[in-house]
Design an enzyme around this catalytic site. Sequence first.
Site, PDB file in Angstrom:
ATOM      1  N   SER A 104       0.793  -1.235   0.000  1.00 21.78           N
ATOM      2  CA  SER A 104       0.000   0.000   0.000  1.00 21.78           C
ATOM      3  C   SER A 104       0.830   1.291   0.000  1.00 21.78           C
ATOM      4  O   SER A 104       0.517   2.197  -0.769  1.00 21.78           O
ATOM      5  CB  SER A 104      -0.985  -0.002   1.165  1.00 21.78           C
ATOM      6  OG  SER A 104      -2.028  -0.898   0.886  1.00 21.78           O
ATOM      7  N   THR A 145      -7.314  -2.865   7.303  1.00 22.83           N
ATOM      8  CA  THR A 145      -7.201  -4.234   6.809  1.00 22.83           C
ATOM      9  C   THR A 145      -7.377  -5.238   7.943  1.00 22.83           C
ATOM     10  O   THR A 145      -7.663  -4.854   9.082  1.00 22.83           O
ATOM     11  CB  THR A 145      -5.885  -4.426   6.009  1.00 22.83           C
ATOM     12  OG1 THR A 145      -5.915  -5.717   5.404  1.00 22.83           O
ATOM     13  CG2 THR A 145      -4.649  -4.303   6.873  1.00 22.83           C
ATOM     14  N   LYS A 149     -11.540  -4.801   9.821  1.00 24.80           N
ATOM     15  CA  LYS A 149     -12.537  -4.226   8.902  1.00 24.80           C
ATOM     16  C   LYS A 149     -13.955  -4.168   9.475  1.00 24.80           C
ATOM     17  O   LYS A 149     -14.744  -3.324   9.072  1.00 24.80           O
ATOM     18  CB  LYS A 149     -12.569  -4.996   7.585  1.00 24.80           C
ATOM     19  CG  LYS A 149     -11.311  -4.813   6.759  1.00 24.80           C
ATOM     20  CD  LYS A 149     -11.453  -5.389   5.362  1.00 24.80           C
ATOM     21  CE  LYS A 149     -10.081  -5.427   4.706  1.00 24.80           C
ATOM     22  NZ  LYS A 149     -10.108  -5.448   3.281  1.00 24.80           N
ATOM     23  N   ASP A 185     -13.158  -1.680  -1.103  1.00 25.41           N
ATOM     24  CA  ASP A 185     -12.843  -3.027  -1.600  1.00 25.41           C
ATOM     25  C   ASP A 185     -13.891  -3.448  -2.617  1.00 25.41           C
ATOM     26  O   ASP A 185     -13.608  -4.169  -3.565  1.00 25.41           O
ATOM     27  CB  ASP A 185     -12.842  -4.053  -0.461  1.00 25.41           C
ATOM     28  CG  ASP A 185     -11.582  -3.973   0.379  1.00 25.41           C
ATOM     29  OD1 ASP A 185     -10.555  -3.500  -0.142  1.00 25.41           O
ATOM     30  OD2 ASP A 185     -11.628  -4.388   1.555  1.00 25.41           O
ATOM     31  N   GLY A 211     -14.792 -13.993   6.008  1.00 25.95           N
ATOM     32  CA  GLY A 211     -14.439 -12.740   6.709  1.00 25.95           C
ATOM     33  C   GLY A 211     -14.919 -11.509   5.945  1.00 25.95           C
ATOM     34  O   GLY A 211     -15.810 -11.588   5.094  1.00 25.95           O
ATOM     35  N   GLY A 212     -14.304 -10.358   6.256  1.00 29.20           N
ATOM     36  CA  GLY A 212     -14.701  -9.087   5.647  1.00 29.20           C
ATOM     37  C   GLY A 212     -14.570  -9.105   4.134  1.00 29.20           C
ATOM     38  O   GLY A 212     -15.468  -8.668   3.408  1.00 29.20           O
ATOM     39  N   ALA A 213     -13.449  -9.656   3.629  1.00 34.58           N
ATOM     40  CA  ALA A 213     -13.222  -9.669   2.174  1.00 34.58           C
ATOM     41  C   ALA A 213     -14.279 -10.523   1.497  1.00 34.58           C
ATOM     42  O   ALA A 213     -14.762 -10.192   0.406  1.00 34.58           O
ATOM     43  CB  ALA A 213     -11.829 -10.206   1.867  1.00 34.58           C
TER      44      ALA A 213
END
Length: 508
Positions: A104, A145, A149, A185, A211-213
């Site tokens: 990043s 991240t 999240k 995202d 999860g979040g992703a």
Amino acid sequence: MEKRMTIEEARAVINQQDEKILEAFGKRMAAAREIARNKEEQGLPIYIPEREQEILQRMHDRAPDGLADYAVALYEKLMELSRQYQREGKKYGLLGRKLGHSFSPEIHRMLGTWSEAYDYGIFQVEPENLEEFILHGDWAGLNVTIPYKEMVMAWCDEISPEATRIGAVNTLVRRQGKIYGYNTDYTGFRKTVEESHATVDGAKCIVLGSGGASKTVVAVLKDLGASEVVVVSRDGKTGCDYAGISSHYDARILVNTTPVGMYPDTGKSAVYPGTFPKLEWVFDVIYNPLRTNLLCQAKRSDMQVFNGLKMLVAQARASAELFLGREIPKEALQNIERKLQREKENLVLIGMPGCGKSTIGAALAEAMGKELIDMDSLITERAGKSIPEIFSERGEEGFRQIEMEVAESLRHETGKIIACGGGVVTREENYYALAENGLLVFIDRAIGELPTDGRPISQTVSLAKIYARRLPLYQGWCDIQIKNDTDSVTAVVNSLLHIMGEGGIDHV
Ligand code: PRE
């Protein structure tokens, strides 16, 4: 005739005028700071293109004779500095728990060159300090991240509809003392799927991880019209655990959102894509390695594979737009993604013994400013013997064993040129070690042009036979096939660079 000044006289004028300019500059910058304070209170962005345009036009029109273009250039720079000054002390960055290998900061530095530079760092925070950091930490904007999240939502004053629906926030912006939460995202993954040309509409999809992703990925797939999205979790709370996958072998799209296969624990995969007979597109949100074991396997089965790099860059751009309150050109996306891919990936040269891997490798390394790794030299080093000696003492099997160990030791290399021995393709394991971060280039040279001296295998079996046996392997492994039939190393290197250049092949 007009009286001419001497150098000394002209310099005295410049010194005098510089004093005035400096004083005016100080007053202008102080006013800009005042504006920044007001903007902060009113929640306005620093960059106001219409205002800048108006100033540039006025300076252009009012500039002394012959100086219009210079005046515009001066004011472009002046306003860039003014924005920088207004943003001074504003910190942006990535919030997470363990962030050692994040791309990043590099991506945001590059995004800065497409808009304006901003200070982007890394914030590694332990869970017990999270609340304090979010509420009172010194930051103006954050990317969030794993594993925070979902947790950070508790401290947001407002959450965008997208992030609310998904149930995860990956971007926080502070405005007028309030904290706003977003999910970029979503934008990032949607862009990845749209550019992949995968047909999501009406397709059955399987998503690994919950999860979040995973939530973001599910939202994108549903929005793009997936007929069914099965989420696989270890505990089966999503309705499907890993044992239950066999009921979903008819999926056409698979997305991994788990950390399985991620650096440094690479070479692992939660499922075998080859067991899904209808599978066509495989996505992994991981970008380090560039191809996870899952993607390597899918590629070997001729599926279309996409890593997490595009998603990473696209979400970073969307976040930066929120941080800066301005648009960043779309072209930045492909440019940055390609730069990162090229910078991180190895070029792995495969082909028959004597096809020119070492010479072409050396020339490529020079042209691209990358280091050359010669696998045969590493094998010789490891064994403490020459290659003919290894063959005569331990046979081909003994040699292949050392070669496999060397390939495995190169698994985590990035940004190198790797010249392989001709028979590297005879062991499937080597593919998985070399393809994780490597673009495989098959250098194809006519059999009649291949030398045989000092090459043990080439001397014992006829070259034509070896070539016939290995050709399908070289072709099956490679991303790029290139002919070496000109005797000009430069020509081969140039055509390879051309293939890899803008408008070249698209790959991961
Ligand atoms: C200023 C700086 C940034 C904006 O994009 C426009 C103009 C400038 O330096 O002139 C000042 C300012 O912040 C403003 O006028 O809004």
